[in-house]
Design a protein around this motif. Structure first.
Motif, PDB file in Angstrom:
ATOM      1  N   ALA A 254       1.128  -1.017  -0.108  1.00  0.00           N
ATOM      2  CA  ALA A 254      -0.037   0.125  -0.180  1.00  0.00           C
ATOM      3  C   ALA A 254       0.834   1.350  -0.008  1.00  0.00           C
ATOM      4  N   THR A 255       1.806   1.165   0.675  1.00  0.00           N
ATOM      5  CA  THR A 255       2.813   2.627   0.816  1.00  0.00           C
ATOM      6  C   THR A 255       3.366   2.606  -0.677  1.00  0.00           C
ATOM      7  N   VAL A 256       3.873   1.414  -1.180  1.00  0.00           N
ATOM      8  CA  VAL A 256       4.569   1.637  -2.419  1.00  0.00           C
ATOM      9  C   VAL A 256       3.538   2.242  -3.421  1.00  0.00           C
ATOM     10  N   GLU A 257       2.419   1.749  -3.485  1.00  0.00           N
ATOM     11  CA  GLU A 257       1.251   2.206  -4.218  1.00  0.00           C
ATOM     12  C   GLU A 257       0.919   3.719  -4.081  1.00  0.00           C
ATOM     13  N   ALA A 258       0.819   4.286  -2.989  1.00  0.00           N
ATOM     14  CA  ALA A 258       0.523   5.670  -2.713  1.00  0.00           C
ATOM     15  C   ALA A 258       1.978   6.428  -3.078  1.00  0.00           C
ATOM     16  N   LEU A 259       3.209   5.920  -3.011  1.00  0.00           N
ATOM     17  CA  LEU A 259       4.458   6.619  -3.284  1.00  0.00           C
ATOM     18  C   LEU A 259       4.267   6.922  -4.832  1.00  0.00           C
ATOM     19  N   THR A 260       3.961   5.675  -5.538  1.00  0.00           N
ATOM     20  CA  THR A 260       3.919   5.806  -6.914  1.00  0.00           C
ATOM     21  C   THR A 260       2.927   6.826  -7.467  1.00  0.00           C
ATOM     22  N   ASN A 261       1.647   6.852  -6.931  1.00  0.00           N
ATOM     23  CA  ASN A 261       0.673   8.067  -7.228  1.00  0.00           C
ATOM     24  C   ASN A 261       1.146   9.293  -6.968  1.00  0.00           C
ATOM     25  N   ALA A 262       2.010   9.530  -5.886  1.00  0.00           N
ATOM     26  CA  ALA A 262       2.590  10.875  -5.656  1.00  0.00           C
ATOM     27  C   ALA A 262       3.614  11.175  -6.590  1.00  0.00           C
ATOM     28  N   VAL A 263       4.285  10.381  -6.799  1.00  0.00           N
ATOM     29  CA  VAL A 263       5.537  10.697  -7.856  1.00  0.00           C
ATOM     30  C   VAL A 263       4.929  11.042  -9.313  1.00  0.00           C
ATOM     31  N   GLY A 264       4.047   9.933  -9.520  1.00  0.00           N
ATOM     32  CA  GLY A 264       3.616  10.055 -11.095  1.00  0.00           C
ATOM     33  C   GLY A 264       2.428  11.299 -11.206  1.00  0.00           C
ATOM     34  N   THR A 265       1.353  11.351 -10.061  1.00  0.00           N
ATOM     35  CA  THR A 265       0.432  12.559 -10.445  1.00  0.00           C
ATOM     36  C   THR A 265       0.259  13.230  -9.143  1.00  0.00           C
ATOM     37  N   ALA A 266       1.346  13.354  -8.276  1.00  0.00           N
ATOM     38  CA  ALA A 266       1.183  14.363  -7.427  1.00  0.00           C
ATOM     39  C   ALA A 266       0.391  14.099  -6.138  1.00  0.00           C
ATOM     40  N   LEU A 267      -0.450  12.915  -6.067  1.00  0.00           N
ATOM     41  CA  LEU A 267      -1.285  12.645  -4.817  1.00  0.00           C
ATOM     42  C   LEU A 267      -1.266  11.123  -4.767  1.00  0.00           C
ATOM     43  N   GLY A 268      -0.962  10.619  -3.585  1.00  0.00           N
ATOM     44  CA  GLY A 268      -1.259   9.269  -3.046  1.00  0.00           C
ATOM     45  C   GLY A 268      -2.329   9.469  -1.802  1.00  0.00           C
ATOM     46  N   VAL A 269      -2.922   8.343  -1.418  1.00  0.00           N
ATOM     47  CA  VAL A 269      -3.828   8.461  -0.277  1.00  0.00           C
ATOM     48  C   VAL A 269      -3.667   7.030   0.520  1.00  0.00           C
ATOM     49  N   LEU A 270      -3.356   7.077   1.466  1.00  0.00           N
ATOM     50  CA  LEU A 270      -3.400   5.889   2.445  1.00  0.00           C
ATOM     51  C   LEU A 270      -4.501   6.104   3.323  1.00  0.00           C
ATOM     52  N   VAL A 271      -5.038   4.794   3.821  1.00  0.00           N
ATOM     53  CA  VAL A 271      -6.353   4.724   4.572  1.00  0.00           C
ATOM     54  C   VAL A 271      -6.015   3.570   5.660  1.00  0.00           C
ATOM     55  N   PHE A 272      -6.272   3.964   6.939  1.00  0.00           N
ATOM     56  CA  PHE A 272      -6.083   2.869   7.956  1.00  0.00           C
ATOM     57  C   PHE A 272      -7.571   2.358   8.141  1.00  0.00           C
ATOM     58  N   SER A 273      -7.530   1.277   8.250  1.00  0.00           N
ATOM     59  CA  SER A 273      -8.802   0.475   8.660  1.00  0.00           C
ATOM     60  C   SER A 273      -8.570  -1.022   9.105  1.00  0.00           C
ATOM     61  N   ASN A 274      -9.723  -1.574   9.526  1.00  0.00           N
ATOM     62  CA  ASN A 274      -9.503  -2.779  10.240  1.00  0.00           C
ATOM     63  C   ASN A 274      -9.961  -4.084   9.365  1.00  0.00           C
ATOM     64  N   ASP A 275      -9.459  -5.239   9.568  1.00  0.00           N
ATOM     65  CA  ASP A 275      -9.719  -6.396   8.853  1.00  0.00           C
ATOM     66  C   ASP A 275      -9.882  -7.757  10.007  1.00  0.00           C
ATOM     67  N   TYR A 276     -10.280  -8.798   9.499  1.00  0.00           N
ATOM     68  CA  TYR A 276     -10.391 -10.108  10.393  1.00  0.00           C
ATOM     69  C   TYR A 276      -9.143 -10.820  10.042  1.00  0.00           C
ATOM     70  N   ASP A 277      -8.411 -11.192  11.065  1.00  0.00           N
ATOM     71  CA  ASP A 277      -7.349 -12.361  10.761  1.00  0.00           C
ATOM     72  C   ASP A 277      -7.817 -13.786  10.462  1.00  0.00           C
ATOM     73  N   ILE A 278      -7.235 -14.729  10.400  1.00  0.00           N
ATOM     74  CA  ILE A 278      -7.702 -15.989  10.268  1.00  0.00           C
ATOM     75  C   ILE A 278      -8.359 -16.508  11.460  1.00  0.00           C
ATOM     76  N   ASP A 279      -7.814 -16.186  12.527  1.00  0.00           N
ATOM     77  CA  ASP A 279      -8.517 -16.646  13.720  1.00  0.00           C
ATOM     78  C   ASP A 279      -9.722 -15.901  14.257  1.00  0.00           C
ATOM     79  N   GLY A 280      -9.985 -14.904  13.541  1.00  0.00           N
ATOM     80  CA  GLY A 280     -11.403 -14.246  13.772  1.00  0.00           C
ATOM     81  C   GLY A 280     -11.007 -12.843  14.634  1.00  0.00           C
ATOM     82  N   SER A 281      -9.686 -12.678  15.044  1.00  0.00           N
ATOM     83  CA  SER A 281      -9.184 -11.505  15.548  1.00  0.00           C
ATOM     84  C   SER A 281      -9.425 -10.364  14.563  1.00  0.00           C
TER      85      SER A 281
END
Length: 282
Positions: A115-142
């Motif tokens: 995700a950080t590389v994708e945001a960096l690529t967008n920032a370099v190429g077109t002046a803006l990348g955006v990172l978002v923090f979120s939550n996901d479920y692990d294999i054990d349900g946590s």
């Protein structure tokens, strides 16, 4: 009118006011990004290239034989890769080594690192990348925190009043996705769109309002808490969520900063700079 209805109406009005101000501030940047994408993808190439005829080169010349824009973006991104994004936590005693170790482990996760590389690529190429923090479920349900990059940054509405480079002082943000009526019916079991329906929740950008409608993820900082609202049509699609964050979890990564005028800041990616060179090659 019920109390909940009054609150929803207030939320919608706050979003619309914010969205309008954000779109106004960043419209020029988003228009520039869309134009830059044409150069990255080759859409801008002169169509006459297809029709040129010369005995020495056959029925035409190759279209986009060399995409210098893409190559330049890759080169610049590669120079940054050895120095990955890092967080620097401090406390009253100075640098918090324990939290910094946790942060390094989080950013070294394969998905988060991508995700950080994708945001960096967008920032370099077109002046803006955006990172978002979120939550996901692990294999054990946590529940585990995750980081992802927004593919189309023009869907993001940033706080027009934020002044810090990392937007740590932002109090609002939104992610807008245009969805079809079939999508809303499949995912929420309701059909919003017909010729008479005019949703209260709308955006400044032009789009096909007969077949599409915005799905809005709207973040607000209220009383030092981050609240997330899922909005569409004229209603709240899900119960508001209080997120376990101290800051708005939408982080822009900007390209080169400049001033378009004495009072208006601008940002530039390498694509804008290299447009004349790509035109010459085409």
């Amino acid at each position: 009118m019920e109390k909940d209805e009054v609150k929803l109406e207030d939320i919608i009005q706050r979003f619309k006011k914010f969205e309008s101000a954000s779109y106004t501030k960043y419209k020029d940047l988003y228009d520039q990004i869309r134009e830059d994408r044409k150069f990255i993808g080759g859409e801008q190439a002169d169509k006459l290239d297809h029709t040129l005829t010369d005995a020495t080169i056959g029925d035409g010349v190759p279209l986009m034989s060399l995409n210098v824009v893409k190559n330049a973006i890759k080169t610049v991104v590669n120079t940054y890769l050895p120095n990955q994004y890092k967080w620097q936590y401090t406390n009253s005693q100075g640098v918090d080594t324990n939290l910094n170790a946790v942060a390094d482990q989080f950013l070294s996760d394969a998905d988060n690192s991508t995700a950080t590389v994708e945001a960096l690529t967008n920032a370099v190429g077109t002046a803006l990348g955006v990172l978002v923090f979120s939550n996901d479920y692990d294999i054990d349900g946590s529940i585990k925190p995750v980081l992802y990059s927004i593919p189309d940054v023009t869907n993001v509405r940033l706080d027009p009043n934020a002044s810090k480079l990392n937007f740590a002082d932002a109090t609002k943000a939104a992610i807008v996705e245009l969805k079809s009526k079939d999508w809303f019916k499949t995912n929420y079991g309701i059909e919003y769109l017909n010729e008479y329906y005019k949703p209260l929740i709308d955006i400044s950008e032009e789009y096909d309002r007969k077949t599409l409608m915005p799905l809005v993820t709207y973040y607000e900082k209220e009383d030092n808490q981050i609240i997330c609202y899922k909005l569409a049509g004229s209603e709240l699609l899900e119960e508001p969520q209080t997120l376990p964050y101290s800051y708005i979890p939408v982080v822009p990564v900007f390209g080169e900063s400049d001033w378009a005028s004495a009072s208006k800041q601008s940002w530039t990616g390498i694509t804008t700079i290299m447009r004349p060179i790509q035109r010459m090659i085409n």
